[in-house]
Design a protein around this motif. Structure first.
Motif, PDB file in Angstrom:
ATOM      1  N   LEU A   1       0.836  -1.195   0.000  1.00  0.00           N
ATOM      2  CA  LEU A   1       0.000   0.000   0.000  1.00  0.00           C
ATOM      3  C   LEU A   1       0.874   1.251   0.000  1.00  0.00           C
ATOM      4  O   LEU A   1       0.623   2.212  -0.738  1.00  0.00           O
ATOM      5  CB  LEU A   1      -0.911  -0.016   1.233  1.00  0.00           C
ATOM      6  N   ARG A   2       1.917   1.218   0.786  1.00  0.00           N
ATOM      7  CA  ARG A   2       2.825   2.368   0.876  1.00  0.00           C
ATOM      8  C   ARG A   2       3.546   2.603  -0.450  1.00  0.00           C
ATOM      9  O   ARG A   2       3.808   3.746  -0.838  1.00  0.00           O
ATOM     10  CB  ARG A   2       3.835   2.118   1.998  1.00  0.00           C
TER      11      ARG A   2
ATOM     12  N   VAL B   1      -4.492  -0.433  -3.823  1.00  0.00           N
ATOM     13  CA  VAL B   1      -5.302   0.692  -3.335  1.00  0.00           C
ATOM     14  C   VAL B   1      -5.830   0.440  -1.933  1.00  0.00           C
ATOM     15  O   VAL B   1      -6.309   1.353  -1.278  1.00  0.00           O
ATOM     16  CB  VAL B   1      -6.493   0.971  -4.285  1.00  0.00           C
ATOM     17  N   ALA B   2      -5.746  -0.815  -1.482  1.00  0.00           N
ATOM     18  CA  ALA B   2      -6.232  -1.165  -0.151  1.00  0.00           C
ATOM     19  C   ALA B   2      -5.544  -2.444   0.291  1.00  0.00           C
ATOM     20  O   ALA B   2      -5.024  -3.210  -0.531  1.00  0.00           O
ATOM     21  CB  ALA B   2      -7.751  -1.346  -0.154  1.00  0.00           C
TER      22      ALA B   2
ATOM     23  N   GLN C   1      -6.838  -0.979   5.483  1.00  0.00           N
ATOM     24  CA  GLN C   1      -6.278   0.313   5.114  1.00  0.00           C
ATOM     25  C   GLN C   1      -6.558   0.551   3.639  1.00  0.00           C
ATOM     26  O   GLN C   1      -6.354  -0.349   2.807  1.00  0.00           O
ATOM     27  CB  GLN C   1      -4.778   0.353   5.391  1.00  0.00           C
ATOM     28  N   ARG C   2      -6.978   1.752   3.313  1.00  0.00           N
ATOM     29  CA  ARG C   2      -7.326   2.094   1.929  1.00  0.00           C
ATOM     30  C   ARG C   2      -6.994   3.555   1.671  1.00  0.00           C
ATOM     31  O   ARG C   2      -6.830   4.357   2.591  1.00  0.00           O
ATOM     32  CB  ARG C   2      -8.813   1.869   1.686  1.00  0.00           C
ATOM     33  N   TRP C   3      -6.881   3.876   0.372  1.00  0.00           N
ATOM     34  CA  TRP C   3      -6.657   5.272   0.017  1.00  0.00           C
ATOM     35  C   TRP C   3      -7.785   6.138   0.561  1.00  0.00           C
ATOM     36  O   TRP C   3      -8.974   5.792   0.442  1.00  0.00           O
ATOM     37  CB  TRP C   3      -6.651   5.443  -1.502  1.00  0.00           C
ATOM     38  N   THR C   4      -7.424   7.273   1.112  1.00  0.00           N
ATOM     39  CA  THR C   4      -8.439   8.224   1.560  1.00  0.00           C
ATOM     40  C   THR C   4      -9.124   8.859   0.357  1.00  0.00           C
ATOM     41  O   THR C   4     -10.353   8.982   0.310  1.00  0.00           O
ATOM     42  CB  THR C   4      -7.802   9.317   2.441  1.00  0.00           C
TER      43      THR C   4
ATOM     44  N   ALA D   1     -15.893   3.007  -6.591  1.00  0.00           N
ATOM     45  CA  ALA D   1     -15.668   1.565  -6.626  1.00  0.00           C
ATOM     46  C   ALA D   1     -14.911   1.100  -5.386  1.00  0.00           C
ATOM     47  O   ALA D   1     -15.224   0.049  -4.808  1.00  0.00           O
ATOM     48  CB  ALA D   1     -14.902   1.180  -7.887  1.00  0.00           C
ATOM     49  N   LEU D   2     -13.933   1.875  -4.947  1.00  0.00           N
ATOM     50  CA  LEU D   2     -13.201   1.534  -3.730  1.00  0.00           C
ATOM     51  C   LEU D   2     -14.101   1.650  -2.507  1.00  0.00           C
ATOM     52  O   LEU D   2     -14.011   0.845  -1.573  1.00  0.00           O
ATOM     53  CB  LEU D   2     -11.963   2.419  -3.594  1.00  0.00           C
TER      54      LEU D   2
END
Length: 307
Positions: free
Chosen positions: A141-142, A147-148, A279-282, A287-288
């Motif tokens: 993720l980093r 994306v999650a 954990q996911r992109w803010t 779709a996310l």
């Protein structure tokens, strides 16, 4: 030199960067974008000129440099938002948007099934899952590769949010005949000679629980087998290849109660709880958001730890 902001960058150049990392070679990346190899190279060079840094190591496979890693996640976010906006305006290419997710194999084999069932009804995305130990999924993720992620790290990666998913409980289990072979005259298990089964080189769960019985004593190095398949891992433990930590949902009936004819828990090692987080992109897409809702509905509750 000041690094230009992404909104001043050509999205075609950003797509070339992402394609190079995803496909591993310039030729394969160019084919995926349906452009010539020379046109693809020009896009990468133009992006590198703009940021003033080399973004890709020209190896096989292609790898992002430190600067490339920093830009890669932002490029993925920008392109995902752009693709979704164009689709909403009816100007997209009609293709599906990829959702790249990292999760541990045990989650994929147990509580993740309802997520797959929901994703089967979506016609606008493709779900691309990468299996990695829960201690290392946050790294993907980093680095912008996903994306999650399902991770055991509660601390959000920069630009991400973190939500508790619940707890998976693991038990030390071994074939009864193998335990008997490695007991001393007093009936104590010799953990230095009793083989271990690891899922992969990064699987540290067995080592973590083993330290409980060796605390204050020199570290022991038992024989260790690697079996990188969830079902084959369970079968290896059943056949007596070694002992392993099995999630509650995968343990055959009767084992924990002492009624199984061939398998038994190892009381000296006991159980271990792994607390999972999503954990996911803010700055994600619809779709996310939809995937996140499905994951939170399917996630193990804290009560599962007591199973």
């Amino acid at each position: 030199m000041t690094t230009p902001t992404l909104d001043r960058m050509n999205s075609d150049h950003l797509r070339a960067l992402v394609a190079a990392v995803d496909h591993g070679t310039f030729d394969a990346a160019a084919d995926s974008l349906r452009i010539s190899g020379s046109a693809f190279s020009q896009r990468i060079k133009a992006l590198e000129r703009q940021v003033g840094q080399v973004l890709l190591a020209r190896t096989v496979p292609v790898r992002p440099t430190a600067a490339g890693e920093r830009l890669l996640r932002l490029a993925r976010q920008t392109l995902a938002l752009e693709d979704e906006a164009l689709a909403a305006l009816g100007r997209g290419d009609g293709g599906r948007v990829p959702l790249r997710v990292a999760l541990n194999a045990d989650s994929l084999d147990t509580w993740w099934e309802p997520v797959l069932r929901e994703a089967a009804t979506w016609d606008d995305v493709v779900l691309q899952m990468q299996s990695e130990d829960q201690e290392h999924t946050a790294v993907l993720l980093r680095d912008g590769a996903v994306v999650a992620a399902v991770t055991d790290d509660p601390t959000p990666v920069a630009g991400c949010s973190s939500t508790p998913l619940g707890t998976m409980r693991y038990h030390a289990v071994c074939a009864s005949f193998l335990l008997e072979l490695h007991r001393d005259a007093r009936g104590r298990v010799d953990f230095g000679s009793l083989p271990i089964v690891d899922y992969g080189p990064r699987d540290g769960l067995q080592r973590t629980v083993l330290r409980r019985v060796t605390r204050g004593r020199p570290a022991i190095v038992p024989p260790t087998h690697l079996v990188p398949s969830v079902h084959a891992y369970l079968r290896a433990v059943e056949l007596g290849l070694g002992w392993g930590m099995l999630p509650s949902a995968q343990i055959p009936p009767g084992v924990l109660e002492g009624r199984h004819p061939d398998l038994e828990p190892i009381p000296a090692l006991g159980a271990a709880d792994v607390h999972l987080h999503w954990q996911r992109w803010t700055a994600g897409t619809a779709a996310l958001d939809r995937l996140t809702d499905a994951v939170l509905r399917a996630a193990p509750s804290a009560g599962d730890a007591a199973d």
